[in-house]
Scaffold this motif. Structure first.
Motif, mmCIF file in Angstrom:
data_model
loop_
_atom_site.group_PDB
_atom_site.id
_atom_site.type_symbol
_atom_site.label_atom_id
_atom_site.label_comp_id
_atom_site.label_asym_id
_atom_site.label_seq_id
_atom_site.Cartn_x
_atom_site.Cartn_y
_atom_site.Cartn_z
ATOM 1 N N ALA A 73 79.307 63.714 -4.592
ATOM 2 C CA ALA A 73 79.783 63.644 -5.922
ATOM 3 C C ALA A 73 78.473 64.270 -6.675
ATOM 4 N N GLU A 74 76.977 64.106 -6.280
ATOM 5 C CA GLU A 74 76.146 64.520 -7.148
ATOM 6 C C GLU A 74 76.156 66.071 -7.214
ATOM 7 N N GLN A 75 76.712 66.672 -6.146
ATOM 8 C CA GLN A 75 76.886 68.220 -6.336
ATOM 9 C C GLN A 75 77.689 68.774 -7.377
ATOM 10 N N ILE A 76 78.614 67.998 -7.926
ATOM 11 C CA ILE A 76 79.478 68.629 -8.993
ATOM 12 C C ILE A 76 78.659 68.879 -10.203
ATOM 13 N N PRO A 77 78.745 70.095 -10.522
ATOM 14 C CA PRO A 77 78.052 70.546 -11.865
ATOM 15 C C PRO A 77 77.924 69.622 -12.871
ATOM 16 N N GLY A 78 76.855 69.319 -13.469
ATOM 17 C CA GLY A 78 76.846 68.347 -14.687
ATOM 18 C C GLY A 78 77.076 66.739 -14.347
ATOM 19 N N TYR A 79 77.036 66.606 -13.053
ATOM 20 C CA TYR A 79 77.392 65.496 -12.638
ATOM 21 C C TYR A 79 77.007 64.175 -13.450
ATOM 22 N N LEU A 80 75.700 63.965 -13.708
ATOM 23 C CA LEU A 80 75.239 62.823 -14.622
ATOM 24 C C LEU A 80 75.720 62.956 -15.843
ATOM 25 N N GLU A 81 75.746 64.063 -16.497
ATOM 26 C CA GLU A 81 76.059 64.183 -17.825
ATOM 27 C C GLU A 81 77.529 63.873 -18.023
ATOM 28 N N LEU A 82 78.388 64.198 -17.248
ATOM 29 C CA LEU A 82 79.944 63.841 -17.114
ATOM 30 C C LEU A 82 79.970 62.395 -16.995
ATOM 31 N N ARG A 83 79.399 61.976 -16.159
ATOM 32 C CA ARG A 83 79.729 60.277 -15.487
ATOM 33 C C ARG A 83 79.163 59.501 -16.853
ATOM 34 N N TYR A 84 78.067 59.711 -17.362
ATOM 35 C CA TYR A 84 77.254 58.695 -18.103
ATOM 36 C C TYR A 84 77.330 59.043 -19.492
ATOM 37 N N GLU A 85 77.771 60.235 -19.940
ATOM 38 C CA GLU A 85 77.813 60.527 -21.277
ATOM 39 C C GLU A 85 79.232 61.252 -22.005
ATOM 40 N N ILE A 86 79.672 62.250 -21.278
ATOM 41 C CA ILE A 86 80.729 62.565 -21.837
ATOM 42 C C ILE A 86 81.995 61.782 -21.768
ATOM 43 N N ILE A 87 82.190 61.314 -20.553
ATOM 44 C CA ILE A 87 83.352 60.604 -20.586
ATOM 45 C C ILE A 87 83.419 59.404 -21.269
ATOM 46 N N ALA A 88 82.350 58.720 -21.506
ATOM 47 C CA ALA A 88 81.981 57.476 -22.436
ATOM 48 C C ALA A 88 82.431 57.881 -23.947
ATOM 49 N N LYS A 89 81.955 59.129 -24.370
ATOM 50 C CA LYS A 89 82.353 59.536 -25.595
ATOM 51 C C LYS A 89 83.719 59.506 -25.921
ATOM 52 N N ALA A 90 84.531 60.207 -24.862
ATOM 53 C CA ALA A 90 85.873 60.479 -24.993
ATOM 54 C C ALA A 90 86.688 59.226 -24.946
ATOM 55 N N MET A 91 86.283 58.141 -24.307
ATOM 56 C CA MET A 91 86.720 57.033 -24.130
ATOM 57 C C MET A 91 86.741 56.419 -25.377
ATOM 58 N N LYS A 92 85.639 56.241 -25.989
ATOM 59 C CA LYS A 92 85.517 55.846 -27.121
ATOM 60 C C LYS A 92 86.198 56.360 -28.425
ATOM 61 N N GLN A 93 86.706 57.641 -28.278
ATOM 62 C CA GLN A 93 87.483 58.340 -29.205
ATOM 63 C C GLN A 93 89.022 58.067 -29.057
ATOM 64 N N TRP A 94 89.297 57.614 -27.882
ATOM 65 C CA TRP A 94 90.907 57.421 -27.541
ATOM 66 C C TRP A 94 91.132 56.076 -27.207
ATOM 67 N N PRO A 95 90.886 54.978 -27.805
ATOM 68 C CA PRO A 95 90.994 53.698 -27.171
ATOM 69 C C PRO A 95 92.557 53.304 -27.474
ATOM 70 N N LEU A 124 84.145 59.774 -10.227
ATOM 71 C CA LEU A 124 82.962 60.309 -10.201
ATOM 72 C C LEU A 124 82.001 59.359 -9.616
ATOM 73 N N GLN A 125 82.675 58.208 -9.511
ATOM 74 C CA GLN A 125 81.722 57.059 -8.891
ATOM 75 C C GLN A 125 81.806 56.960 -7.183
ATOM 76 N N ASP A 126 82.732 57.827 -6.819
ATOM 77 C CA ASP A 126 82.946 57.945 -5.256
ATOM 78 C C ASP A 126 81.851 58.623 -4.698
ATOM 79 N N GLU A 127 81.413 58.220 -3.575
ATOM 80 C CA GLU A 127 80.317 59.171 -2.930
ATOM 81 C C GLU A 127 80.736 60.598 -2.847
ATOM 82 N N ARG A 128 82.132 60.902 -2.440
ATOM 83 C CA ARG A 128 82.180 62.208 -1.983
ATOM 84 C C ARG A 128 83.497 62.596 -2.872
ATOM 85 N N ILE A 129 83.742 63.793 -3.120
ATOM 86 C CA ILE A 129 84.668 64.345 -3.941
ATOM 87 C C ILE A 129 85.445 65.575 -2.950
ATOM 88 N N SER A 130 86.894 65.698 -3.153
ATOM 89 C CA SER A 130 87.439 66.777 -2.445
ATOM 90 C C SER A 130 87.356 67.810 -3.458
#
Length: 656
Positions: free
Chosen positions: A74-96, A112-118
């Motif tokens: 999962a860590e190999q996905i481009p921008g992995y940390l930013e997506l998991r901990y920032e961007i998705i959180a902002k979006a969820m706050k926007q669309w409750p 994104l919490q999984d160890e591996r991604i297809s």
């Protein structure tokens, strides 16, 4: 006034363009939703179509497309940390309160919490790669499509949404090698959300980019998601990140069948070959095995029912080929299209596959003839006819419509003429002169009720019955109108039913007096005159006429039947139907239609029907009879509510 600002965190971050007072975009992305019904079929069509459009000019090699599935951490996905901990959180706050969007975002977060991604990687070879103008259309523009010429398959720019529709992250990475060099960028079809603080707060557009320095500028290098040798030849690699888990189980089979169905003619013309998961090579030499697999499986044959018939056309060494001519008024030169036809094989489908230059299937042309045995392929390969058809093609690339043209009336005339060329060519080619056809009025008067006693000379010149001799040559001089014709029962694979299920023939058009012992009435007034229950309704058939299907059975269309429709006296609406089944039939429904010169069918209205001396139940254009014997001509007399001369056809349904 809208202003746009970039929000750059570091040299490797996702960039979601934003501005003041933008319209918010939720998870219901129209450009993706159109591919959700058949996502893998859409993916295979759109990807291979785009690759064929980018074929290297002058190359004798086919375009090669490879589908390959693999996993990464999962860590190999481009921008992995930013997506998991920032961007998705902002979006969820926007669309409750937006349920569909929240479901999508939760799914992304969990993935994104999984160890591996297809990842499904799709690569093409013997192509130009994405040139500068193609790159701009793909990455930066909506609804645009830049192609190398007017005969290309794509034209709307909508197909680029197909890869995102099979990604649980709605993320696709592009890497291409073209004459301008190598370029790579990530694209995410996300949702809008508020970003920034105070006066710098903006609304993002809903689409994100992973490029150089956190911008839309592509990297001048390849994405390193797997260990492989860098590209040496031009072409494009597409990485679908977070490949839909629900599609994992059968993706190889689904892609294989879709390619066989949609690109049969591309394989035949050696324009395309496909490698699937490093294990399946699909080209014209191997597609036959796939089609035989479809023939042997009833479920697959139901889904791809016309494919075997088209394959049989290409396999028939004696198939007929006809060049399109006489279309100069539309700017089309003679020979810009070819019609291939055959009446051999076990899967005659009475349809014509319509395709353009790339060879991808556009549509099936039907309603040509329900009597003649044929399958066909119409290949529009010329530049002028392709230019016209491309303008008329819908976004799904599965039909042509006059309403898409600048001049609809002229387009309608062209489409009608093209279809007429196909239909008339087929009818002229496969209409057989039947030995038992008599072109004269009143000849049926010489035919006995027991047609089994008729014998013809080898040359078919006389009809003999008892002491009656009729010189057909003399009678033909009086009329050229056909009144006696013999056909085999029309079409299908023999598995069609007439909609009647166990227990009765459907709902009645008035309440019967039948009861089931619980006080429930029979017919409900929705379809025919016969009711359910333990005794006949007032509109039901007479005693002895069993109109009900036996338990556990279902009427099926019977194609192993020969029949003749004979005019007795058209001024009184009288006709005779002679039927010869190959097996005993029971609980039979016979539907009578009239057929025009164009092949179109019209329903007739039956007034009476009789078998020997017994009247038969009728309903609209259908009559019902308990049983027919095998290998014997049997006669049914009908009376219509019309007094014009008609060419009649019948369809026969019975228990099997």
């Amino acid at each position: 006034m809208i202003s746009f600002k970039k929000h750059v965190k570091n040299d490797s971050s996702w960039y979601f363009p934003g501005g003041k007072d933008l319209q918010m975009e939720s998870g219901s992305n129209a450009s993706l939703e159109m591919f959700k019904d058949n996502p893998l079929d859409s993916l295979a069509r759109e990807i291979c179509q785009n690759s064929l459009d980018a074929a290297l000019e002058g190359s004798s090699k086919p375009v090669r497309v490879e589908f390959k599935l693999f996993e990464v951490a999962a860590e190999q996905i481009p921008g992995y940390l930013e997506l998991r901990y920032e961007i998705i959180a902002k979006a969820m706050k926007q669309w409750p309160n937006e349920q569909k969007t929240m479901m999508m975002l939760r799914k992304m977060k969990k993935l994104l919490q999984d160890e591996r991604i297809s990842i499904l990687k799709i690569s093409d070879y013997n192509t130009t790669g994405l040139r500068k103008e193609n790159w701009q259309s793909l990455i930066e523009q909506v609804g645009s499509s830049v192609k190398s010429d007017d005969s290309s398959a794509g034209s709307f720019g909508i197909g680029k949404g197909a890869p995102f529709a099979v990604s649980d992250l709605r993320m696709v990475l592009y890497s291409t090698l073209a004459n301008e060099g190598i370029q790579s960028i990530g694209v995410m079809k996300f949702v809008s959300y508020e970003d920034g603080i105070g006066a710098d707060k903006v609304i993002t557009q809903g689409i994100g980019y992973y490029g150089e320095h956190g911008s839309k500028k592509p990297f001048a290098k390849k994405f390193s998601l797997e260990s492989e040798v860098a590209r040496k030849d031009t072409g494009t690699d597409i990485y679908i990140v977070g490949f839909n888990k629900d599609l994992l189980a059968n993706w190889i089979k689904e892609i294989t069948y879709s390619l066989a169905n949609n690109f049969l003619f591309s394989f035949y013309m050696n324009k395309l070959e496909v490698v699937i998961d490093n294990s399946i090579l699909l080209n014209y030499d191997t597609v036959g095995k796939v089609i035989e697999e479809i023939r042997a499986d009833k479920k697959l044959l139901k889904k791809y029912e016309y494919l075997p018939g088209y394959y049989d056309v290409l396999q028939d060494e004696e198939r007929k080929e006809f060049k399109l001519t006489g279309f100069e008024e539309y700017g089309i030169k003679d020979g810009e299209a070819t019609l291939y036809t055959s009446n051999k094989g076990d899967d005659i489908n009475r349809r014509v596959l319509m395709t353009r230059n790339a060879g991808m299937k556009i549509k099936d042309l039907n309603r040509i003839s329900s009597v003649l045995k044929f399958s066909g392929i119409f290949y529009a390969h010329g530049a002028n006819i392709n230019r016209i058809l491309k303008q008329l093609e819908n976004p799904n690339h599965n039909d042509w419509s006059k309403d898409r043209a600048a001049k609809p009336k002229e387009a309608a005339k062209f489409l009608k003429a093209m279809n007429r060329f196909i239909k008339e060519t087929i009818k002229q080619t496969y209409t057989e002169k039947v030995a038992d056809e008599v072109d004269a009025y009143g000849v049926s008067d010489f035919l006995p009720e027991d047609i089994n006693s008729i014998r013809l000379n080898k040359n078919g010149s006389k009809v003999k019955h008892g002491a009656v001799n009729v010189e057909l040559g003399e009678v033909r001089k009086k009329s050229d109108t056909a009144v006696v014709r013999e056909y085999s029962s029309s079409g299908g694979d023999g598995d069609a039913d007439d909609g009647v299920t166990k227990g009765g023939v459907g709902e009645g058009n008035s309440y019967g007096t039948a009861y089931d012992g619980l006080g429930n009435k029979g017919g409900l007034g929705l379809g025919n005159d016969f009711g359910y229950g333990n005794r006949l309704g007032t509109n039901g058939p007479a005693a002895g006429n069993d109109m009900f299907i036996k338990n556990g059975n279902r009427r099926r269309k019977i194609t192993t039947v020969k029949y003749r429709c004979i005019e007795i006296d058209y001024t009184k609406g009288l006709y005779r139907i002679l039927i010869k089944p190959e097996q005993v039939l029971e609980n039979i429904k016979i539907v009578v239609d009239s057929v025009g010169d164009s092949g179109s069918k019209d329903m007739v209205q039956l007034k009476e029907a009789s078998y020997h001396t017994s009247n038969l139940p009728i309903k609209a254009s259908s009559l019902y009879i308990e049983s027919l014997k095998a290998n014997l001509w049997q006669t049914i007399t009908i009376k219509l509510n019309r007094n014009t001369r008609l060419k009649l056809e019948v369809e026969i349904y019975a228990n099997r």
